[in-house]
Design a protein around this motif. Sequence first.
Motif, short mmCIF file in Angstrom:
data_model
loop_
_atom_site.label_atom_id
_atom_site.label_comp_id
_atom_site.label_asym_id
_atom_site.label_seq_id
_atom_site.Cartn_x
_atom_site.Cartn_y
_atom_site.Cartn_z
N LYS A 24 0.74 -1.19 -0.59
CA LYS A 24 -0.18 0.08 0.14
C LYS A 24 0.92 1.69 0.28
O LYS A 24 -0.06 2.56 -0.78
N ILE A 25 2.19 1.17 0.60
CA ILE A 25 2.84 2.42 0.68
C ILE A 25 3.54 2.20 -0.49
O ILE A 25 3.49 3.58 -1.25
N VAL A 26 4.37 1.22 -1.31
CA VAL A 26 4.74 1.46 -2.78
C VAL A 26 3.62 1.51 -3.91
O VAL A 26 3.89 2.75 -4.94
N ALA A 27 2.97 0.72 -3.88
CA ALA A 27 2.32 1.14 -5.23
C ALA A 27 1.93 2.22 -5.42
O ALA A 27 1.90 2.74 -7.03
N PRO A 28 1.35 3.53 -4.64
CA PRO A 28 0.86 4.59 -5.34
C PRO A 28 2.04 5.44 -6.00
O PRO A 28 1.90 5.88 -6.49
N ARG A 29 2.91 5.98 -4.74
CA ARG A 29 4.24 6.19 -5.61
C ARG A 29 4.88 5.94 -6.59
O ARG A 29 5.00 6.49 -7.68
N THR A 30 5.10 4.10 -6.82
CA THR A 30 5.52 4.07 -8.04
C THR A 30 4.14 4.23 -9.22
O THR A 30 5.49 4.59 -10.58
N VAL A 31 3.33 3.95 -9.11
CA VAL A 31 2.26 4.19 -10.43
C VAL A 31 2.72 5.34 -10.53
O VAL A 31 2.31 6.40 -11.62
N GLU A 32 2.29 6.57 -10.13
CA GLU A 32 2.08 8.19 -10.03
C GLU A 32 3.38 8.43 -10.90
O GLU A 32 3.13 8.97 -11.23
N TRP A 33 4.81 8.10 -10.25
CA TRP A 33 6.24 7.97 -11.26
C TRP A 33 5.67 8.01 -12.62
O TRP A 33 5.91 8.40 -13.03
N ILE A 34 5.50 6.17 -13.05
CA ILE A 34 5.27 6.01 -14.11
C ILE A 34 4.04 6.54 -14.87
O ILE A 34 4.40 7.40 -16.22
N VAL A 35 2.77 7.54 -14.25
CA VAL A 35 1.97 8.33 -15.19
C VAL A 35 2.72 9.36 -15.20
O VAL A 35 2.27 9.95 -16.20
#
Length: 405
Positions: free
Chosen positions: A340-351
């Motif tokens: 839950k910590i890493v998924a939104p931040r990671t995908v935010e970077w990609i988007v």
Amino acid sequence: MDFSPDPTTVARHEQLAAFMDEHIYPIESTYNEQLQAAPERWSPPPVIEQAKAAARSQGLWNLFLPGSDGAGLTNLQYAPLCETLGRSPHIAPVATNCAAPDTGNMEVLHMFGTQEQKEQWLAPLLEGQIRSAFAMTEPGVASSDATNIETSIVRDGDHYVINGRKWFISGAMNPQAKVLIVMGKTDPSADRHHQQSMILVPRDTPGVNVRRGMTVFGYDDRDHGGHAEIDFVDVRVPASNLIGQEGSGFAIAQARLGPGRIHHCMRLIGIAERSLELMIDRAAQRVAFGKPLAEQGVIREWIAESRVRIEQLRLLTFKAAWLMDTVGNKGAHTEIQAIKIVAPRTVEWIVDKAVQVHGAAGMSQDYPVADWFTQVRTLRFADGPDEVHKNALARHEIRRRTSNV
């Protein structure tokens, strides 16, 4: 620890991928057009009902829910399917009856509801006949600490009376949302984790006053029913509407949020994959400084880094799902928090990189990446902000280390 898909998962995924190609991707533009032209602002586009009928006829329905009430899949089996649904995040989950907040509410009723509650509310939710909302967050307190909730739920004979204000209640503006699960305090004097309870409130109950629909980074999020600010003024419902026992609300919330958190992360991987595809397509088509963007070093770095991050994210998601299946949600607590910590931040970077490669068009309505960016950024708050999960995860790590020294 083997994450290779079993025959059931392979067959289901092939079926779902074909369904997406035939019934979801082709209607995305029509969906958006109907959304903007809808005579009633918060009504879902008519085309969604066609997709729901197709999904239902193919058995692609309630995939998220284990056991006989759902598709009977494990969390690990559902993970790649949920990722695929995330590739069209506003349409595919709704079309297959796998959309939040209904998924979490159905899980609550499935696990804790009485037979009467299941017949009245769970059955029509499972059939996709109605939608629902989950009313927890409040404007007057830091709701990241659920024990701060101030809405009161007071017993009065054979009824409970509810008073309080909630906001960012996802899905509550949708006219199909017929019931809300409301979290409030039944005993403010009890232990802080036993003050809260959950109760079912039909949306048309007198005293349920919708003040407004909330925007999210300027979007009204009509596509999943909007986010309402609601006043509960002397709302009276039967005592039989209480879910579980008085004081069990906090524990029920934790049971609800575990699967919900990982489902968000699964869908985010689908957004990331499709954002990377759009990034590559755009980079191949556009020329700057005499050569395609795809030949620019910085763009290639973003593409490579995106692939690495997606693979890391998927593996951690699979591990969390596998642990939920093998040792239970409590045993998978660390991995659920971590993902839950890493998924939104990671995908935010990609988007974000997809937006950048699209240039000005990436900020417009002509491409989905701007909308996806706001959706992904919002998930750094939904089901608990980053900081709360980091604090809890660090506390667990410290306790584990110090207890072994």
